[in-house]
Design a protein around this motif. Structure first.
Motif, short mmCIF file in Angstrom:
data_model
loop_
_atom_site.label_atom_id
_atom_site.label_comp_id
_atom_site.label_asym_id
_atom_site.label_seq_id
_atom_site.Cartn_x
_atom_site.Cartn_y
_atom_site.Cartn_z
N TYR A 338 0.82 -1.20 0.00
CA TYR A 338 0.00 0.00 0.00
C TYR A 338 0.86 1.26 0.00
CZ TYR A 338 -4.26 -2.67 0.83
OH TYR A 338 -5.33 -3.54 0.69
N GLU A 339 0.36 2.27 -0.71
CA GLU A 339 0.88 3.64 -0.68
C GLU A 339 2.22 3.82 -1.36
OE1 GLU A 339 0.46 5.71 2.97
OE2 GLU A 339 -1.44 4.72 3.48
N GLU A 340 2.85 2.79 -1.84
CA GLU A 340 4.12 2.90 -2.54
C GLU A 340 4.12 1.99 -3.77
OE1 GLU A 340 7.58 3.94 0.51
OE2 GLU A 340 6.66 1.99 0.94
N THR A 341 4.70 2.49 -4.85
CA THR A 341 4.81 1.70 -6.06
C THR A 341 5.92 0.67 -5.90
OG1 THR A 341 6.45 3.11 -7.14
CG2 THR A 341 4.12 3.74 -7.38
N LEU A 342 5.98 -0.28 -6.83
CA LEU A 342 7.06 -1.28 -6.78
C LEU A 342 8.41 -0.62 -7.04
CD1 LEU A 342 5.63 -4.51 -8.43
CD2 LEU A 342 5.47 -3.67 -6.08
N GLU A 343 8.41 0.47 -7.76
CA GLU A 343 9.66 1.20 -7.92
C GLU A 343 10.09 1.81 -6.59
OE1 GLU A 343 11.57 5.01 -10.30
OE2 GLU A 343 9.42 4.65 -10.32
N GLU A 350 9.58 -7.41 -10.15
CA GLU A 350 8.68 -8.49 -9.76
C GLU A 350 7.33 -8.33 -10.44
OE1 GLU A 350 8.81 -9.72 -5.63
OE2 GLU A 350 10.47 -8.34 -5.28
N ASN A 351 6.56 -9.41 -10.49
CA ASN A 351 5.32 -9.43 -11.25
C ASN A 351 4.12 -9.16 -10.36
OD1 ASN A 351 6.74 -10.23 -13.58
ND2 ASN A 351 6.64 -12.37 -12.95
N PRO A 352 3.27 -8.20 -10.74
CA PRO A 352 2.01 -8.02 -10.04
C PRO A 352 1.08 -9.20 -10.29
CG PRO A 352 2.57 -6.08 -11.37
CD PRO A 352 3.47 -7.19 -11.80
N ASN A 393 5.97 -4.65 -19.48
CA ASN A 393 5.16 -3.46 -19.56
C ASN A 393 5.63 -2.44 -18.54
OD1 ASN A 393 2.88 -1.60 -19.32
ND2 ASN A 393 1.86 -3.05 -20.66
N LEU A 394 5.84 -1.22 -19.01
CA LEU A 394 6.41 -0.20 -18.15
C LEU A 394 5.40 0.37 -17.16
CD1 LEU A 394 8.50 1.53 -20.92
CD2 LEU A 394 9.23 -0.17 -19.25
N LEU A 395 4.14 -0.02 -17.27
CA LEU A 395 3.14 0.42 -16.31
C LEU A 395 3.03 -0.52 -15.13
CD1 LEU A 395 0.26 1.49 -18.74
CD2 LEU A 395 2.13 2.87 -17.83
N ASP A 396 3.46 -1.77 -15.28
CA ASP A 396 3.34 -2.75 -14.20
C ASP A 396 4.06 -2.26 -12.95
OD1 ASP A 396 1.73 -4.64 -15.37
OD2 ASP A 396 3.39 -5.84 -16.16
N GLY A 397 3.36 -2.31 -11.84
CA GLY A 397 3.97 -1.90 -10.57
C GLY A 397 3.90 -0.42 -10.31
N ARG A 398 3.46 0.37 -11.30
CA ARG A 398 3.40 1.82 -11.13
C ARG A 398 1.97 2.34 -11.12
NH1 ARG A 398 8.66 4.18 -12.49
NH2 ARG A 398 7.54 6.16 -12.30
#
Length: 447
Positions: A338-343, A350-352, A393-398
């Motif tokens: 929560y509240e933080e992206t994977l970056e 890692e994979n969502p 995909n550059l959107l994954d995790g963001r």
């Protein structure tokens, strides 16, 4: 109207202190050794669309294709998006994801996202899904592998039926038994299709069988798999899956004289209970009914900004725009981040559990530098382009995915700015929406 693209200063939604403060839950999830250190802000790259009244659809031409940074502009209408993590090129680990065939089917992604561990039903799922690859074999040479997959599925079900039934939740056992009976009949139909050498009919019976496998898997969900942090108790939460129908009316006839149509959407509260809950709550409030498509540029279709100056849903009980904390479940984890992206937590390789892999992936839009600024604006990702390859995909995790279009996704290709969402409604699973009791404002304006 033109859609202005370029590297512009980022525009931010109003900060919400309660969502921007790292809480004990986040500290536990991002403790030393799990990558809690944030990436320096100056390493971020911003490339957004202008936040004005010219947020209209236009063709993404060579200028966008020649600028990978333009991907950020694709996923936000009025709330600018952040860009890919630094360094700009994917790491060796991310690049390795391309070496395996990623799952692109929305229904398959939803099946794999269920947190169940029954090896028999997963084996049946893999056998049936593998038929799609076998069908690529030219001519009737594919019929042998297809028949083998159907027979293997029948064998697994027949030999392990009682073990599968034992994994059903008590309150879903009847649904599970019905799904097993339907699967048995579907597999008989599959055998007949193969015997008749009707290769064209195989995908239909395959998907029919997989539908019942998915129902068997859902019958194994015993309650809700984790506790949502208590600081989000004031927000709607979806403690299961909801099935939605969206009807879209086009301004004029498009390709093949299409005037509109209906899409079926599955919203996954098992992996994104807060994000999915906020969306389904607005659907129940008819918030999106009559709203126009506000962006359609070849990469996304987006809507959700209300009329007026607000960029999100204003809660009448608080008088404030309701913010949704960033929420993402990583494969193998038991609870979401929560509240933080994977970056932010240095886990962007890692994979969502819910990736941007399928045409019609549904996600929450937000401000570029504020992961917790999402509210009511949502976007459907149109797949696949050279800028959004599945598996890297550059959107994954963001950005927070919370559902997929499972039927009628082709309609998204026809959508243009100004087309109307006549309605979105819940057709099943509405009982899983948990809405907090509102606390009306006092005469002084405070709670």
């Amino acid at each position: 109207m033109a859609n202005s693209l370029g590297c512009n200063p980022c525009l931010h939604a109003s900060p919400v202190g309660s969502l921007r403060t790292k809480n004990a839950f986040c500290e536990q999830r991002c403790a030393p050794g799990r990558g809690s250190r944030r990436r320096p802000q100056h390493q971020r790259v911003c490339c957004t669309s202008s936040n004005d009244n010219t947020d209209a659809a236009s063709s993404l031409g060579a200028s966008l294709r020649n600028c990978a940074l333009g991907l950020a502009a694709a996923a936000t209408l009025c709330l600018p998006m952040s860009m890919m993590p630094s360094p700009m090129m994917p790491s060796a680990e991310a690049k390795a994801l391309l070496d395996r065939e990623p799952v692109k089917n929305a229904r398959a992604l939803l099946r794999y996202a269920l947190p169940i561990n029954d090896k028999y039903v997963r084996q049946m799922q893999r056998e049936l899904e593998g038929i799609s690859e076998a069908l690529r074999i030219p001519g009737n040479k594919s019929l042998g592998p297809v028949a083998k997959a159907f027979r293997k599925t029948e064998s697994v079900l027949g030999n392990n039926k009682q073990a599968i039934i034992a994994d059903f939740a008590d309150d879903k056992k009847d649904d599970g038994l019905k799904a097993i009976a339907n699967l048995e009949e579907a597999l008989k139909a599959c055998d007949k299709v193969v015997e008749s050498s009707d290769k064209q009919a195989i995908p239909s019976v395959q998907q029919n069988a997989l539908t019942y496998v998915g129902q068997i898997e859902e019958a194994m969900m015993k309650g809700f798999p984790f506790e949502v942090p208590s600081q989000y108790d004031s927000l709607p939460q979806l403690k299961g899956r909801a099935y939605l129908e969206a009807k879209i009316k086009l301004k004029e006839k498009r390709y093949n004289n299409v005037e509109g149509g209906i899409m079926k959407i599955v919203v996954d509260g098992y992996n994104a209970p807060v994000t999915a809950g906020a969306f389904v709550d607005l659907v129940e409030k008819k918030f999106y009914d009559g709203m126009e498509v506000q962006r359609s540029d070849g990469l996304v279709v987006q809507t959700g900004r209300p009329e007026g100056d607000d960029e999100g849903y204003r809660d009448p009980n608080t008088g404030e725009i309701r913010r949704v904390p960033f929420e993402i479940m990583v494969e193998g984890d038991k609870v979401p981040i929560y509240e933080e992206t994977l970056e932010d937590v240095r886990r962007f390789n890692e994979n969502p559990a819910l990736p941007f892999n399928a045409f019609g992936t549904l996600a929450l839009a937000r401000a570029e530098f504020d992961a917790n600024s999402g509210s009511s604006q949502v976007f459907f990702l149109l797949k696949e382009s050279e800028l959004t390859p599945t598996g890297a995909n550059l959107l994954d995790g963001r950005y927070a995915v919370f559902g997929y279009v499972v039927d009628g996704a082709d309609l998204l290709q026809e959508c243009q700015v100004g087309d109307v969402i006549e309605y979105i409604k819940v057709t099943d699973g509405g009982q899983y929406l948990k809405v907090p009791v509102p606390h009306p404002k006092s005469s002084s304006g405070t709670i």
